[in-house]
Design an enzyme around this catalytic site. Structure first.
Site, PDB file in Angstrom:
ATOM      1  N   VAL B 697      20.511 -31.320 -29.741  1.00  0.00           N
ATOM      2  CA  VAL B 697      21.506 -30.672 -30.779  1.00  0.00           C
ATOM      3  C   VAL B 697      23.176 -30.866 -30.616  1.00  0.00           C
ATOM      4  O   VAL B 697      23.704 -30.164 -31.188  1.00  0.00           O
ATOM      5  CB  VAL B 697      21.203 -29.205 -30.892  1.00  0.00           C
ATOM      6  CG1 VAL B 697      19.829 -28.968 -31.516  1.00  0.00           C
ATOM      7  CG2 VAL B 697      21.289 -28.193 -29.636  1.00  0.00           C
ATOM      8  N   GLU B 699      25.127 -33.029 -31.189  1.00  0.00           N
ATOM      9  CA  GLU B 699      26.134 -34.007 -32.029  1.00  0.00           C
ATOM     10  C   GLU B 699      25.890 -33.704 -33.419  1.00  0.00           C
ATOM     11  O   GLU B 699      26.998 -33.778 -34.249  1.00  0.00           O
ATOM     12  CB  GLU B 699      26.102 -35.263 -31.646  1.00  0.00           C
ATOM     13  CG  GLU B 699      26.738 -35.487 -30.301  1.00  0.00           C
ATOM     14  CD  GLU B 699      26.436 -36.912 -29.532  1.00  0.00           C
ATOM     15  OE1 GLU B 699      27.371 -37.730 -29.801  1.00  0.00           O
ATOM     16  OE2 GLU B 699      25.353 -36.874 -29.109  1.00  0.00           O
TER      17      GLU B 699
END
Ligand code: FAD
Ligand code: SF4
Lengths: 339, 732
Positions: B697, B699
């Site tokens: 999670v 980016e």
């Protein structure tokens, strides 16, 4: 690492003597005053300012750190902190524009340090002025040229510019003082004087390094803001690229004296768009005696920018500056004022 | 809007362990690499070039040498043969750019280190560095940015995609969009500056440096210095933000190591904020042309995206993320072209969602244009083109919950109350616009190793040379070990960020948890096997250990990621572990997906743009720790807002310099700009991606926000703005 002499005089009189002695000993002295230091120390770290002597004025807070309503005027000591003035009940009630111009400026931390006197003397944010590796900057090195003319100049001025400098005066509070016809009490080695605030800043012309009419060794002691019919119906509107902690892209300090919906007197000063705190007298003249309609506001705004001289990246400031003024005027027209 | 600023993630109390190192960080106990104080340290300061292209004619070092406390000044004339030349990571080296520091008199970008002063104090080093006078012979022409006439465009052939017959399908389609988009140069600006400390003890070197990949620094530096990598240790227990900027070895490290070796004492360098703009890679400016064609029901018939990415003349770098945008929706005819545009700038690199942000901005804005052309709700347009099979090679998604994300986020946002016509929503003087876009991020994982030790007093120690960037690596490691071995979280200690530990992959590509969690799980499984409770419940582990009469069981495990060949395991031990996954697998594609919804407000007169509300919903497989995941997601969304309306590194065309290379002028949102940001986590199980079922999670939160904002700006004003950042002058 750059050694300098530091003194911290305990009174205004002593401070004037300190500086007079410094200047007498070394006529080309780069001696500077230090107040909150949020401009001065910044520029020293960048080596834009390299004083051989620093006269710290912070002990003068007792003598000239007051904020007072004397029955006819607001009196603001030059060493009052921005935060103190922004939060002061007399300032908030009697000249909301001043309180707004201060509380919309910088950040809480800076406002707790910075003084009113230092604020009006803050230097431009022009990147080419602040970075000494640019050799061309007439303000920093007289006669060297101006790197901003053909550089990144989105933030630069459209009013009061010259071929020698287009740097924006960045502050907020000065516009409020200018609009409200404030005067400046100056203490000097040869005695004191009081001048209209409008005469404090100098447009760049051919000598952008000379920014004010202060003489060497003079200290700003106080600002006097006289009461007027427009005092309460006043507003500082600041347009910026983010919601807080940012200089104005355009701002307007506006005060109105209304009779019904007709303008008896108007005071207009513009920020973010000019090289100095900018009084828009043409706009004021157009408003006087007219009903404050959208058309009247727009005509005034256009008048304020007839002389505008934009560069590659800041042409939008002409329209933005006008819209800012229109928005401020119309907002004031409908403002409820306390009696 | 009386809600808390960032509504807390929906987790049952007691279930989510708090941040492992939170207390150490807020009390200042945590020692970042530049906090380490070594006896007799000398201080280094860089002097960087003030021209963008040319040569150094001469140095005048007299004034610098005269500064009291100066010990040494390194220039290309004095440094000697080291460090050796090394190609950039993109061309097979270890390093973020190939321009050898102090390698010659040539200047190839503004901000290039040309000298390094070493002095007894930081202040003396800085003063001396400022007194260095360099005489330059500037080159007569300079390509400062992607628009420069002197920049050299080159196609990146291996990134070409042709599926079906784009040209014919596009020409024949009833509804078409053809538009150009641009994104600016942006810099990561992690709060912690680029610091390096090097200390030699005999022939052994210890490097204290914030890094997203300690083993890459170790092996790359060894090659640059021509020494045995076994003699180098790199230590980085905390990293004060990285965002890609600390992903790979940079040229500064060798300079500091060489200076320390010359002096026989530790040397510390902390590059300034401005120098940070060229010390490492950054998000280069990009241009895009997107052509979309659809039938009247919105079904895509043809899609083409061509990207141009700025790079340096020294190193060709292209993110080329049209390989992803081309696979997001069902479409029979696809064409992708990628180009680099080489200019006189430092080599770009990775910045959070490196290719996904710009390419996603272009495609997702174009899709909104298509929705307008079709007079179709943009959510429905995505629904019509949703697919469980990527369209280029026909490979299945391991899992894909895009429309659930759209539906959950739309419901939460109140999307059904949107009136479709542009300019139709207004609140007093403020024009209101609502926009949405797809978020996507490829799921990667790489080979990693971990060691876990369980002792009979119930304590566990877990170690792996992963990295704590603030994203929650310590927490994840301790939590996974605690769960696997059935001990309370507070009985677990974790070590990371040290080349003495079992190696792990780069903390990049949102792959840390997906790579390291499986290794920890494998080590824990090995412990259970040793104790004869393999396959049993975690609650059986401690009793089994106590019954065994042993005091400590310790196991090491290495795990190979799906899609990597057997030989790849060796590269883990050479600082070259590369992530696999996303669109690079032969049998499937792996993506985390999400939906971004934003509200923008634009003042009718003065045109300030504000984003008072953002709702994102993300399906990213298993969420190990909702608390740290939530921090990653809202942080990403805030980055997205910033990428759309704030950040731009301003380039002076005369010397290629960044004129806002400081935090006062580099525009970033402040708290007042970020009002209501909500990240929802959509439950999703994926047993294929990796053993932990984790997609990552770090980016995805960034991706799609900029498009959602530009789409919302269109909705508010009827003006389609295709160039980031969107500033008020664009709306005058
Ligand atoms: C990041 C940042 C953001 C900012 N944002 C804003 C903003 O949005 N709006 C805004 O208005 N300002 C802003 N400022 C500027 C800030 O308000 C000024 O720096 C501050 O007001 C200066 O006051 P000071 O007391 O610190 O002055 P100093 O830095 O001590 O002095 C400033 C100058 O005035 C001289 N001086 C000071 N006092 C006197 C005196 N009494 N008589 C004669 N000379 C004197 C000094 O010699 C020096 O040249 C910002 C500053 C920073 C660093
Ligand atoms: S605009 Fe003024 S301050 Fe800026 S570079 Fe030109 S002369 Fe210097």
């Amino acid at each position: 690492m750059r050694p300098f002499h530091y003194s911290r005089p305990s009174s205004l009189a002593e401070a004037l003597i300190d500086m007079r002695d410094a200047l007498a000993a070394e006529p080309n002295s780069s001696a500077a005053f230090l107040a909150g230091g949020t401009t001065q120390l910044d520029l020293m770290k960048l080596e834009v300012s390299r004083p051989d002597r620093l006269v710290d004025l912070n002990a003068l807070r007792g003598e000239a750190g007051h904020i007072r309503w004397d029955g006819t005027s607001l009196r603001l000591g030059a060493f009052a902190r921005m935060a103190e003035a922004a939060d002061h009940p007399d300032v908030r009630a009697r000249a909301p524009m001043i309180a707004q111009s201060l509380s919309l400026a910088a950040s809480a931390q800076l406002r707790n340090m910075a003084t009113l006197g230092g604020n009006v003397l803050q230097r431009t944010r022009c990147a080419y002025f602040r970075d000494t590796s640019w050799s061309a900057c007439n303000k920093r090195v007289p006669g060297s040229g101006c790197a901003a003319l053909d550089g990144v100049n989105r933030a630069h001025a459209v009013l009061g510019t010259s071929d020698h400098c287009i740097a924006t005066y960045p502050g907020d509070f000065a516009q409020a003082l200018l609009a409200l016809d404030a005067s400046v009490v100056i203490a000097g080695p040869g005695g004191g004087r009081t001048i209209p605030f409008a005469r404090l800043h100098r447009a760049p012309g051919t000598t952008p390094h000379l920014e004010t009419s202060l003489r060497p060794g003079e200290i700003i002691a106080e600002f006097i803001v006289p009461a007027g019919g427009w005092f309460r119906r006043s507003l500082y509107l600041k347009v910026r690229d983010r919601q807080s902690y940012e200089f104005a892209v355009a701002s307007a300090a506006v005060a109105l004296d209304l009779e019904g919906d007709t303008v008896r007197e108007a005071r207009v000063a513009l920020g973010g768009v000019a090289t100095v705190p900018w009084r828009a007298r043409e706009a004021e003249a157009l408003l006087r005696g007219r009903k404050l309609t959208e058309e009247a506001a727009r005509a005034a705004a256009q008048a304020a920018f007839t002389e505008a001289a934009p560069h590659a990246h800041n042409a939008f400031k002409v329209e933005l500056g006008q819209e800012t003024l229109v928005r401020a005027l119309l907002q004031l027209a409908t403002m409820e004022t306390p009696r | 809007m009386n809600q808390p600023l960032f509504p807390a993630p929906d987790v049952k109390p007691g279930q989510t362990p708090p941040r492992y190192e939170g207390r150490a960080k807020v009390t200042g106990e945590a020692r970042y690499p530049s906090d380490v104080r070594l006896p007799r340290t000398a201080h280094a300061y860089l002097h960087t070039s003030r021209i963008g292209r040319g040569t150094i004619r001469s140095f005048d070092l007299a004034a610098a040498r005269a500064v009291p406390g100066v010990i040494d000044i390194l220039t290309h004339e004095t440094i000697g043969d080291d460090p050796r030349h090394m190609p950039a990571i993109y061309q097979g080296g270890y390093i973020s750019d190939s321009v050898r520091p102090l390698g010659s008199a040539d200047i190839v970008y503004w901000g290039q280190p040309v000298a390094m002063v070493v002095a007894e104090t930081f202040e003396a080093a800085r003063e001396a560095a400022r007194r260095i006078v360099v005489a330059y012979a500037p080159h007569p022409t300079l390509a400062a940015d992607i628009r420069s006439a002197d920049a050299v465009t080159q196609a990146v052939e291996p990134m070409t995609i042709d599926t079906g017959d784009f040209a014919a399908a596009y020409a024949a389609a009833p509804v078409r969009v053809d538009a150009g988009y641009t994104t600016p140069a942006q810099h990561q600006n992690p709060m912690e500056l680029f610091a390096t400390q090097c200390a030699w003890e005999g022939d052994r070197l210890t490097v204290h440096e914030p890094s997203q990949y300690v083993n890459n620094v170790r092996f790359g530096l060894a090659e640059q210095l021509g020494i045995d990598p076994g003699r180098i240790r790199v230590v980085s227990p905390y990293v004060g933000g990285a965002f890609g900027a600390k992903g790979f070895l940079t040229q500064r490290t060798a300079l500091v190591a060489i200076a320390a070796r010359r002096l026989g004492r530790p040397v510390k360098l902390v590059a300034t904020r401005e120098q940070g703009f060229t010390v490492s890679g950054y998000r280069a400016e990009t241009r895009h042309r997107v052509q979309l064609a659809a039938d009247r029901d919105g079904r895509l018939l043809a899609l083409r995206q061509e990207g141009w990415e700025l790079t340096s003349r020294a190193d060709a770098v292209a993110m080329g993320a049209a390989s992803m945008t081309a696979r997001l929706y069902a479409c029979p005819n696809i064409s992708v072209r990628i180009n680099t545009v080489a200019a006189d700038r430092s080599t770009p690199g990775f910045m959070r969602a490196p290719g996904e942000m710009p390419y996603g901005f272009a495609l997702e804005t174009a899709l909104d244009e298509l929705a307008v052309a079709l007079d179709m709700d943009p959510v429905e347009l995505r629904r019509v083109n949703d697919t469980q099979t990527e369209p280029v090679a026909g490979l299945p998604y391991t899992s894909r919950s895009l429309m659930r994300c759209f539906d959950d986020a739309a419901a939460r946002f109140g999307w059904k109350d949107r009136s479709r016509e542009a300019g139709s929503m207004r609140d007093g003087d403020w024009l209101v616009g609502w926009g949405c876009a797809t978020a996507f991020y490829p799921t990667y994982a790489g080979n990693s190793a971990a060691r876990v030790r369980l002792s009979a007093d119930g304590r566990v120690h877990v170690s792996s040379a992963g990295h704590e960037l603030g994203q929650g690596m310590y927490t994840m490691m301790a939590q996974v070990a605690a769960e696997e071995l059935g001990v309370p979280f507070d009985q677990v200690t974790a070590s990371l960020g040290d080349t003495d530990l079992p190696p792990a992959i780069v903390a990049g590509g949102s792959s840390s948890t997906a790579s390291v969690a499986p290794a920890i799980m494998a080590a824990c499984e090995a412990i259970r096997r040793r104790l004869g409770v393999e396959g049993g419940s975690p609650a059986e582990v401690m009793p089994a250990l106590q019954a065994s009469g042993m005091w400590v069981v310790e196991e090491f495990a290495e795990v190979r990621a799906h899609g990597l060949p057997a030989e790849s395991m060796a590269s883990l031990y050479r600082g070259r572990a590369t992530p696999a996954g996303g669109v690079h697998l032969a049998d499937r594609v792996q993506f985390a997906l999400g939906a971004q919804f934003v509200e923008v407000r634009i003042h009718a007169r003065t045109r300030e743009i504000r984003v008072p509300r953002a709702v994102g919903a993300f399906a990213a497989g298993r969420i190990i720790n909702p608390r740290t995941a939530h921090g990653q997601l809202i942080g990403g969304m805030i980055w997205g807002i910033s990428s759309a309306i704030h950040e731009r590194s301003e380039i002076d065309h005369r010397n290629g310099s960044y004129i806002n290379a400081n935090l006062a002028e580099y525009l970033l949102p402040v708290n007042a700009d970020i009002v209501d940001v909500e990240a929802m986590m959509v439950a999703e199980e994926d047993h294929q991606v990796n053993r932990a079922g984790v997609k990552g999670v770090g980016e995805i939160g960034v991706v799609g926000v900029a498009a959602a904002i530009s789409n919302a700006v269109f909705h508010a004003t009827g003006r389609r703005l295709r160039d980031l950042p969107i500033r008020l002058e664009d709306l005058m």
